[in-house]
Design a protein around this motif. Structure first.
Motif, PDB file in Angstrom:
ATOM      1  N   CYS A 396       0.541  -1.575  -0.035  1.00  0.00           N
ATOM      2  CA  CYS A 396      -0.194  -0.191   0.219  1.00  0.00           C
ATOM      3  C   CYS A 396       1.063   1.289  -0.057  1.00  0.00           C
ATOM      4  O   CYS A 396       0.374   2.334  -0.504  1.00  0.00           O
ATOM      5  N   GLU A 397       2.188   1.490   0.958  1.00  0.00           N
ATOM      6  CA  GLU A 397       3.557   2.498   0.507  1.00  0.00           C
ATOM      7  C   GLU A 397       3.618   3.009  -1.054  1.00  0.00           C
ATOM      8  O   GLU A 397       3.469   3.593  -1.052  1.00  0.00           O
ATOM      9  N   GLN A 398       3.096   2.152  -1.853  1.00  0.00           N
ATOM     10  CA  GLN A 398       3.473   2.042  -3.496  1.00  0.00           C
ATOM     11  C   GLN A 398       2.659   2.912  -4.142  1.00  0.00           C
ATOM     12  O   GLN A 398       2.649   3.052  -4.932  1.00  0.00           O
ATOM     13  N   LEU A 399       0.935   2.785  -3.144  1.00  0.00           N
ATOM     14  CA  LEU A 399       0.254   2.903  -3.839  1.00  0.00           C
ATOM     15  C   LEU A 399       0.561   4.663  -4.735  1.00  0.00           C
ATOM     16  O   LEU A 399      -0.028   4.744  -5.767  1.00  0.00           O
ATOM     17  N   ASN A 400       1.483   5.158  -4.323  1.00  0.00           N
ATOM     18  CA  ASN A 400       1.167   6.088  -4.964  1.00  0.00           C
ATOM     19  C   ASN A 400       2.044   6.315  -6.476  1.00  0.00           C
ATOM     20  O   ASN A 400       1.940   7.243  -7.681  1.00  0.00           O
ATOM     21  N   HIS A 401       2.798   5.904  -6.573  1.00  0.00           N
ATOM     22  CA  HIS A 401       2.915   5.323  -7.631  1.00  0.00           C
ATOM     23  C   HIS A 401       1.710   5.119  -9.117  1.00  0.00           C
ATOM     24  O   HIS A 401       1.994   5.308  -9.827  1.00  0.00           O
ATOM     25  N   LEU A 402       0.937   4.099  -8.355  1.00  0.00           N
ATOM     26  CA  LEU A 402      -0.436   4.057  -9.254  1.00  0.00           C
ATOM     27  C   LEU A 402      -1.019   5.295  -9.944  1.00  0.00           C
ATOM     28  O   LEU A 402      -0.938   5.562 -10.787  1.00  0.00           O
ATOM     29  N   GLN A 403      -0.848   5.969  -8.536  1.00  0.00           N
ATOM     30  CA  GLN A 403      -1.520   7.246  -8.561  1.00  0.00           C
ATOM     31  C   GLN A 403      -0.783   8.008  -9.664  1.00  0.00           C
ATOM     32  O   GLN A 403      -1.758   8.704 -10.542  1.00  0.00           O
ATOM     33  N   LYS A 404       0.078   8.428  -9.892  1.00  0.00           N
ATOM     34  CA  LYS A 404       1.298   9.069 -10.265  1.00  0.00           C
ATOM     35  C   LYS A 404       0.602   8.740 -11.667  1.00  0.00           C
ATOM     36  O   LYS A 404       0.444   8.978 -12.420  1.00  0.00           O
ATOM     37  N   ALA A 405       1.399   7.265 -12.117  1.00  0.00           N
ATOM     38  CA  ALA A 405       1.177   7.015 -13.518  1.00  0.00           C
ATOM     39  C   ALA A 405      -0.834   7.004 -14.060  1.00  0.00           C
ATOM     40  O   ALA A 405      -0.501   6.982 -14.885  1.00  0.00           O
ATOM     41  N   LEU A 406      -1.819   7.302 -12.985  1.00  0.00           N
ATOM     42  CA  LEU A 406      -2.443   7.343 -13.972  1.00  0.00           C
ATOM     43  C   LEU A 406      -3.106   8.723 -14.202  1.00  0.00           C
ATOM     44  O   LEU A 406      -3.487   9.179 -14.433  1.00  0.00           O
ATOM     45  N   ARG A 407      -2.202   9.815 -13.815  1.00  0.00           N
ATOM     46  CA  ARG A 407      -2.268  11.240 -13.757  1.00  0.00           C
ATOM     47  C   ARG A 407      -1.472  11.617 -14.854  1.00  0.00           C
ATOM     48  O   ARG A 407      -1.756  12.707 -15.523  1.00  0.00           O
ATOM     49  N   GLU A 408      -0.858  10.432 -15.444  1.00  0.00           N
ATOM     50  CA  GLU A 408       0.363  11.040 -16.667  1.00  0.00           C
ATOM     51  C   GLU A 408      -0.926  11.028 -17.432  1.00  0.00           C
ATOM     52  O   GLU A 408      -1.297   9.381 -18.499  1.00  0.00           O
ATOM     53  N   PRO A 409      -1.489  12.167 -18.588  1.00  0.00           N
ATOM     54  CA  PRO A 409      -2.169  11.755 -20.023  1.00  0.00           C
ATOM     55  C   PRO A 409      -0.940  10.984 -21.133  1.00  0.00           C
ATOM     56  O   PRO A 409      -1.532  10.271 -22.092  1.00  0.00           O
ATOM     57  N   GLN A 410       0.410  10.925 -21.351  1.00  0.00           N
ATOM     58  CA  GLN A 410       0.544  10.682 -22.219  1.00  0.00           C
ATOM     59  C   GLN A 410       0.610   8.628 -21.624  1.00  0.00           C
ATOM     60  O   GLN A 410       1.228   8.270 -22.800  1.00  0.00           O
ATOM     61  N   THR A 411       0.576   8.510 -21.187  1.00  0.00           N
ATOM     62  CA  THR A 411       0.354   6.223 -20.198  1.00  0.00           C
ATOM     63  C   THR A 411      -0.070   5.910 -21.486  1.00  0.00           C
ATOM     64  O   THR A 411      -1.343   6.288 -21.495  1.00  0.00           O
TER      65      THR A 411
END
Length: 418
Positions: A396-411
């Motif tokens: 759960c401490e790594q969920l910031n990686h998922l949050q950041k990836a979802l925000r990137e429009p180029q993903t």
């Protein structure tokens, strides 16, 4: 004159003393020490009933008022009952009448008599796999009571689970969800589709249930639309973890559109592929699939999966077709570049499968399902009981990686639909 004043003061003092709740229990020490454990429990139960009686008497004293200023008057006693120790217990309830000769209800008596207390007691026992037949024997026998026979317990359980179902289907969806998992299970020949969400802190939430005869797009669409009406943010990108059913993928596309970042459950995908293979080839196919999904590079993983599909095509074309269907969506966690622990947790629907297994365990004593409403009530009660013991997901401490990836429009989030 002084004599009368003194008498009036003494009467007022006696009235005030009656409004105070005092209880002195004369403990029969010799009997308790020499007696058995059940004697002590029986004494404690009777003491509890005495406290209930004193609480009602104290309320009467307050409502009657001081001497000479009485707003109401006592009107004897009447047989009644209270909910105590998971059963109905008979007692004599005091009565009050107003100056207009109308019955004055006692708030304390109504509180002790609420049906919700008995329903909660029944729910605590039955949710722990105590049957309606065994409820009477499962509660303490130190107090005589009624309303605990099988038919009464069944009615209370029905009312309690109906309330829990209503709570589940009406409570708002958390605003900071990052992951939505959807899966289905059959109870009594009917299909239930459930949704569980994971928020930004890694906490799991049971979001809703939907009933249908089969796992079709209409059922899943109804569940998703209900979640949106209760606050699911359909305009924000979210990781959606699904089993391998095409109906689920179609419904997600209809309701959430391009905001849905879909990860197909690898366990369901592997199961579907292996079902088309002979037993002697299943171990080899399982090893090849696991090795491909273990690749960190999504392109390398996709290459290995397609090579496995070619190997299957020669002798087992249906297995190859099952693997190729939605293949890209089994690699979403790699494309999002998630850490290993988080990637392993979010690549399948094990979280919701565990909830279903707990629900199946708690409903295993049901011999006959009496329609969809009963299935929904029991499953909702089981899922909400399981939710009380939920822990945060691993990684759960790594969920910031998922949050950041979802925000990137180029993903590369727009994957091929089923």
């Amino acid at each position: 004159m002084r004599k009368y004043k003194r008498q009036i003061e003494q009467a007022k003092q006696k009235a005030e003393n009656r409004t105070r709740l005092t209880l002195e229990a004369q403990l029969p020490m010799d009997e308790l020490i020499a007696g058995a454990r059940q004697d002590i429990e029986a004494f404690a139960a009777e003491l509890g009933l005495t406290i209930i009686q004193r609480v009602m008497e104290a309320e009467i004293g307050q409502k009657v008022g001081p001497w000479g200023q009485q707003k109401t008057h006592r009107h004897g006693h009447q047989p009644g009952y209270v909910i105590y120790g998971g059963r109905k217990v008979s007692l004599e309830r005091p009565r009050l009448r107003s100056r207009e000769d109308k019955e004055v209800p006692l708030a304390s008596y109504q509180a002790f008599q609420k049906d919700g207390k008995l329903q909660q007691a029944v729910a605590r026992q039955l949710s722990r796999q105590c049957s309606t037949r065994d409820y009477e024997g499962a509660i303490d026998g130190c107090l005589k009571g009624y309303g605990i026979k099988r038919s009464s317990v069944s009615r209370h359980w029905k009312a309690a689970t109906a309330k829990e179902l209503e709570v589940l289907m009406q409570r708002p969806v958390p605003k900071d969800l990052l992951v939505l998992m959807i899966d289905s299970k059959f109870f009594g020949g009917d299909c239930l589709v459930a949704a569980i969400g994971v928020d930004g802190q890694g906490r799991k939430h049971v979001l809703g249930l939907w009933h249908g005869a089969t796992e079709n797009a209409t059922v899943v669409k109804g569940l998703l639309e209900d979640l949106v009406s209760r606050g699911l943010e359909s305009e924000r990108k979210m990781l959606i973890v699904l089993d391998g059913a095409k109906a689920l993928r179609k419904a997600v596309q209809m309701v959430l559109g391009e905001q849905a970042v879909v990860q197909r459950c690898r366990i369901h995908k592997m199961r579907n592929v292996l079902d088309h293979l002979p037993e002697e080839k299943q171990a080899q196919a399982r090893w090849r699939l696991q090795a491909a999904w273990a690749q960190k590079d999504p392109k390398a993983a996709e290459r290995d999966l397609r090579q496995t599909a070619k190997w299957l095509e020669a002798s087992w074309p249906m297995a190859a077709a099952s693997l190729l269907e939605g293949l890209e969506e089994t690699l979403t966690v790699q494309k999002l570049n998630l850490p290993y622990t988080l990637s392993r947790i979010l690549s399948n629907t094990n979280l919701i499968e565990n909830c279903f297994s707990q629900a199946a365990q708690r409903t295993r004593q049901v011999k006959r399902w009496d329609g969809p409403r009963m299935i929904l009530r029991w499953t909702a009660a089981a899922l909400l009981t399981a939710e009380k013991h939920f822990r945060r997901i691993k990684g759960c401490e790594q969920l910031n990686h998922l949050q950041k990836a979802l925000r990137e429009p180029q993903t590369a989030l727009t994957l091929k639909a089923a």
